[in-house]
Write a protein that holds these residues in place. Sequence first.
Motif, short mmCIF file in Angstrom:
data_model
loop_
_atom_site.label_atom_id
_atom_site.label_comp_id
_atom_site.label_asym_id
_atom_site.label_seq_id
_atom_site.Cartn_x
_atom_site.Cartn_y
_atom_site.Cartn_z
N UNK A 105 -29.82 39.42 64.89
CA UNK A 105 -30.73 39.41 65.65
C UNK A 105 -31.48 38.13 65.72
N UNK A 106 -31.90 37.75 66.85
CA UNK A 106 -32.85 36.48 66.88
C UNK A 106 -34.18 37.13 67.72
N UNK A 107 -34.51 38.34 67.31
CA UNK A 107 -35.54 38.74 68.07
C UNK A 107 -37.01 38.23 67.92
N UNK A 108 -37.42 37.60 66.71
CA UNK A 108 -38.67 37.02 66.46
C UNK A 108 -38.71 35.81 67.18
N UNK A 109 -37.76 35.16 67.13
CA UNK A 109 -37.74 33.70 67.65
C UNK A 109 -37.62 33.60 69.31
N UNK A 110 -36.89 35.07 69.69
CA UNK A 110 -36.73 35.16 70.96
C UNK A 110 -38.28 35.52 71.80
#
Length: 476
Positions: A49-54
């Motif tokens: 997941x790249x949720x935080x940077x997204x």
Amino acid sequence: MTDKDIWRLDAHEIAARTRTGDVTVEEVIGDAVQRMNAVNPDLNAVVQSCADTAIERARALDKARAGGAEPGPLHGVPVTIKVNVDQTGFATTNGVPAFKDLIAPDDAPVVANLLKAGAVVIGRTNTPEFSFRADTDNPLHGRTHNPWGRHVSPGGSSGGAGAAVMAGIGALAHGNDIGGSLRFPAAANGAVTVKPGLGRVPAWNPSQKAERGMLAQSMSVQGLITRSAADLHLAMPSLIAPDPRDPFHVPLPWQGEALDGPIKVAFSREMYGYDLHPEVDAALTAAHDALRDAGYDVQEVELPDVFDAGRTGYRALMGEVHTLMKTDIDTYGSNTIREIFGTYFSEFPPFEGDELLAMMAKRSHYARQWSLFLEEYPLVLTPFQPRPFFGPDRDTQGPEGVDEVLGCAVYSYAFNFMGLPAACVPARLANLDAGPQPIPVQIVARRWREDLAVDAAAAVEARAGRMCEELWQRMD
């Protein structure tokens, strides 16, 4: 549709709404991440997941727009990136445990171009070991499942990308294709794609330690898997933007000159000794009729030999792989992938030495034959495979399994060898005994005319309907 259903929107709809401020990028990405968290645990399509940077990037894009910055053509569109391509700060694992700490120092051109256009990466998608299977499983990230059900493989090697985009995880999914790795997952999951031609999309991994072999360079291309043909027309102009790190990129516009109509389409059901399944035959008929009704001049004709071109090309590729990759496969690969490659080398006996050089040279012969043919017929409608998509792990079942997966798929890798563009679009949904699955067709186009293939795919899509709505009903 409520703002909680933003994930259902296509890329062109998201970009239109975020560019006008009808919805914020943060809302779009927040909903995309929620969808990913809801459905990915069952699919294992996204393996990081790249949720935080997204979310951080989404807020930055919203702030920039509010400050007067001109939004890009993919403003706020959630995308996924395959784990065999460099993304700054993330591991380019290629599905191999030994590569789990291979952190990319910079973005590959395809990632950089998506970001420049305003897209937001929400996750990284699964691939088989060394990205060299038409199914997706590996000992590092595990198996990806097809959202239509576990009776059918998600395809490969961009299997995570195909499963993700069709399940509603991001509106665009990056993938790549050396012998069918965009089209296999599109076919398996009911998505739409176009394998770009040679030199169309700039490619390079900053993390790589040596240059790839010449056939890998000339057969492998970067692209996108989408839920609609319209999204390819939206996104591909950004993807093909030049990057000096690819010295052989061809800087041509996405849209070519209009052709005098009606555009002639060569049509063939020839499968070179393989029986054509009734569902595939029905899909070809449906696509034929859709193109005819859309104003194309569809003619059933004999094509230049696809089987000879495809088999020669794949045997040459296996010769290069045997020389340049076998040591790494033997050293770092699992027993499963080593056994599969053993069957590959048996099914496609590698050309070696002088013969390999001669067959690499013969590539121009095949490409010239097709170039002349495409002067008269700018598009070609063909099967993609002779039968509905295979089940998981079919390629682990010896020569018979590899023959069903790859041996019969000459319409796929032949066009990688010749560097021609080819779209894949579902033309029918089959309700088989094992369960439902989409049935695709392939549309080949003249060199540099991916746009013509996508136009034709849109005409087929208009008749067949988009598979995602049916899929989401079944998933719900």
